[in-house]
Design a protein around this motif. Structure first.
Motif, PDB file in Angstrom:
ATOM      1  N   GLN A 187       0.829  -1.202   0.000  1.00 47.07           N
ATOM      2  CA  GLN A 187       0.000   0.000   0.000  1.00 47.07           C
ATOM      3  C   GLN A 187       0.869   1.260   0.000  1.00 47.07           C
ATOM      4  O   GLN A 187       0.531   2.259  -0.647  1.00 47.07           O
ATOM      5  CB  GLN A 187      -0.954  -0.015   1.201  1.00 47.07           C
ATOM      6  CG  GLN A 187      -2.054   1.022   1.104  1.00 47.07           C
ATOM      7  CD  GLN A 187      -2.806   0.996  -0.239  1.00 47.07           C
ATOM      8  OE1 GLN A 187      -3.187  -0.069  -0.747  1.00 47.07           O
ATOM      9  NE2 GLN A 187      -2.999   2.165  -0.849  1.00 47.07           N
ATOM     10  N   ALA A 188       2.000   1.177   0.680  1.00 44.84           N
ATOM     11  CA  ALA A 188       2.909   2.344   0.720  1.00 44.84           C
ATOM     12  C   ALA A 188       3.448   2.653  -0.677  1.00 44.84           C
ATOM     13  O   ALA A 188       3.591   3.820  -1.052  1.00 44.84           O
ATOM     14  CB  ALA A 188       4.059   2.070   1.680  1.00 44.84           C
ATOM     15  N   ILE A 189       3.716   1.618  -1.446  1.00 46.12           N
ATOM     16  CA  ILE A 189       4.200   1.849  -2.820  1.00 46.12           C
ATOM     17  C   ILE A 189       3.084   2.460  -3.666  1.00 46.12           C
ATOM     18  O   ILE A 189       3.314   3.404  -4.427  1.00 46.12           O
ATOM     19  CB  ILE A 189       4.687   0.524  -3.460  1.00 46.12           C
ATOM     20  CG1 ILE A 189       5.925   0.003  -2.736  1.00 46.12           C
ATOM     21  CG2 ILE A 189       4.952   0.691  -4.941  1.00 46.12           C
ATOM     22  CD1 ILE A 189       7.208   0.710  -3.101  1.00 46.12           C
ATOM     23  N   ARG A 190       1.849   1.913  -3.524  1.00 42.82           N
ATOM     24  CA  ARG A 190       0.727   2.499  -4.276  1.00 42.82           C
ATOM     25  C   ARG A 190       0.562   3.973  -3.911  1.00 42.82           C
ATOM     26  O   ARG A 190       0.408   4.835  -4.784  1.00 42.82           O
ATOM     27  CB  ARG A 190      -0.575   1.757  -3.949  1.00 42.82           C
ATOM     28  CG  ARG A 190      -0.647   0.351  -4.481  1.00 42.82           C
ATOM     29  CD  ARG A 190      -2.090  -0.188  -4.282  1.00 42.82           C
ATOM     30  NE  ARG A 190      -2.148  -1.613  -4.534  1.00 42.82           N
ATOM     31  CZ  ARG A 190      -2.333  -2.546  -3.607  1.00 42.82           C
ATOM     32  NH1 ARG A 190      -2.510  -2.217  -2.331  1.00 42.82           N
ATOM     33  NH2 ARG A 190      -2.358  -3.824  -3.938  1.00 42.82           N
ATOM     34  N   ASP A 191       0.593   4.247  -2.611  1.00 45.27           N
ATOM     35  CA  ASP A 191       0.417   5.637  -2.157  1.00 45.27           C
ATOM     36  C   ASP A 191       1.545   6.509  -2.691  1.00 45.27           C
ATOM     37  O   ASP A 191       1.315   7.637  -3.135  1.00 45.27           O
ATOM     38  CB  ASP A 191       0.401   5.703  -0.619  1.00 45.27           C
ATOM     39  CG  ASP A 191      -0.838   5.042  -0.028  1.00 45.27           C
ATOM     40  OD1 ASP A 191      -1.802   4.779  -0.781  1.00 45.27           O
ATOM     41  OD2 ASP A 191      -0.826   4.778   1.192  1.00 45.27           O
ATOM     42  N   PHE A 192       2.761   5.962  -2.643  1.00 48.99           N
ATOM     43  CA  PHE A 192       3.891   6.753  -3.137  1.00 48.99           C
ATOM     44  C   PHE A 192       3.730   7.051  -4.627  1.00 48.99           C
ATOM     45  O   PHE A 192       3.931   8.192  -5.075  1.00 48.99           O
ATOM     46  CB  PHE A 192       5.228   6.035  -2.902  1.00 48.99           C
ATOM     47  CG  PHE A 192       6.309   6.698  -3.683  1.00 48.99           C
ATOM     48  CD1 PHE A 192       6.790   7.944  -3.299  1.00 48.99           C
ATOM     49  CD2 PHE A 192       6.774   6.141  -4.875  1.00 48.99           C
ATOM     50  CE1 PHE A 192       7.728   8.616  -4.073  1.00 48.99           C
ATOM     51  CE2 PHE A 192       7.703   6.814  -5.648  1.00 48.99           C
ATOM     52  CZ  PHE A 192       8.183   8.058  -5.246  1.00 48.99           C
ATOM     53  N   ASN A 193       3.369   6.037  -5.402  1.00 52.43           N
ATOM     54  CA  ASN A 193       3.241   6.244  -6.855  1.00 52.43           C
ATOM     55  C   ASN A 193       2.197   7.316  -7.178  1.00 52.43           C
ATOM     56  O   ASN A 193       2.403   8.147  -8.066  1.00 52.43           O
ATOM     57  CB  ASN A 193       2.887   4.926  -7.546  1.00 52.43           C
ATOM     58  CG  ASN A 193       4.057   3.955  -7.586  1.00 52.43           C
ATOM     59  OD1 ASN A 193       5.220   4.372  -7.511  1.00 52.43           O
ATOM     60  ND2 ASN A 193       3.779   2.664  -7.698  1.00 52.43           N
ATOM     61  N   ALA A 194       1.103   7.296  -6.433  1.00 52.11           N
ATOM     62  CA  ALA A 194       0.063   8.309  -6.647  1.00 52.11           C
ATOM     63  C   ALA A 194       0.574   9.690  -6.222  1.00 52.11           C
ATOM     64  O   ALA A 194       0.329  10.698  -6.892  1.00 52.11           O
ATOM     65  CB  ALA A 194      -1.194   7.937  -5.855  1.00 52.11           C
TER      66      ALA A 194
END
Ligand SMILES: C[S@@+](CC[C@H](N)C(=O)[O-])C[C@H]1O[C@@H](n2cnc3c(N)ncnc32)[C@H](O)[C@@H]1O
Length: 219
Positions: A187-194
């Motif tokens: 989830q942290a990677i998804r949040d970072f990408n966004a």
């Protein structure tokens, strides 16, 4: 139809490696020693073609001052340091004495030890203690995924306009697409990408190299 990047088969990956510049003995030995000493952790090391890319990019951008978040046994730091001029500097951030002891040995062997300063401390503390001025030409993020957005927020203001930020593992091995993957790390990677995508201070592209590498240019 939108044209897409090739889905790399193992054979096409081998071809890609075979037709890129050769990986020298120092890096080959480092990869082998890391595998022998830390078999559970070796998958953290960047891919050989990513290493070639880091060296080339540092050289192409004329980078002089570089910061790396996540050093492990030193593969990416050697690749980055090799792309710097003789008076270039690399600030390497990590928390592991054990892993970076291997890095220190290989920095000597690669002849880049004099360009690298290692800070052994939580990287957020290290970054926050730096002057909030745009002193870096290039920043590479490859540490604990849960802190990616925090690292980004500390680094963007410290990279000069025209400078580059690189962020590894932005595909999380494909898990970013899988709704069943709900770990904090994914989830942290998804949040970072966004977060990075919405950041108007940069222009960026996600490159399908290794486990996905974001290449961003500070406006
Ligand atoms: C994926 S590995 C880095 C791989 C490295 N770039 C390479 O090419 O071999 C992640 C590294 O981040 C470090 N790390 C984890 N949490 C950290 C933190 N809070 N501050 C600094 N480093 C951290 C780990 O000790 C580990 O060495």
């Amino acid at each position: 139809m939108t044209r897409v990047s090739e889905n790399l088969s193992p054979e096409l990956h081998a071809y890609l490696v075979a037709h890129s510049s050769p990986v020298d003995e120092v890096l080959t030995d480092l990869a082998a020693e890391t595998e022998r000493l830390f078999p559970e952790a070796v998958r953290m090391q960047i891919a050989p073609e990513q290493g070639l890319f880091l060296t080339l990019l540092a050289r192409l951008t004329g980078a002089r001052d570089v910061v790396e978040v996540g050093t492990f046994t030193g593969y990416s730091s050697i690749c980055l340091a090799r792309g710097l001029p003789a008076d270039g500097t690399l600030l390497a951030c990590d928390v592991s004495e054990e892993w970076t002891a291997v890095a220190r040995r290989y920095w000597q062997r690669a002849g880049v030890a004099d360009r690298i300063e290692l800070r052994l401390a939580p990287a957020l503390d290290t970054l926050r203690a730096l002057p909030a001025t745009p002193r870096f030409d290039l920043a590479f993020i490859d540490a604990d995924k849960e802190s990616y957005t925090d690292y980004w927020e500390e680094l963007v203001p410290r990279v000069r306009p025209g400078g580059v930020l690189l962020v590894d593992n932005v595909f999380s091995h494909g898990r970013v697409l899988d709704p069943a993957q709900t770990s904090a790390r994914v989830q942290a990677i998804r949040d970072f990408n966004a977060h990075a995508r919405a950041d108007e201070r940069v222009e960026l592209v996600l490159l399908p190299i290794g486990d996905g590498l974001t290449l961003a240019r500070r406006r």
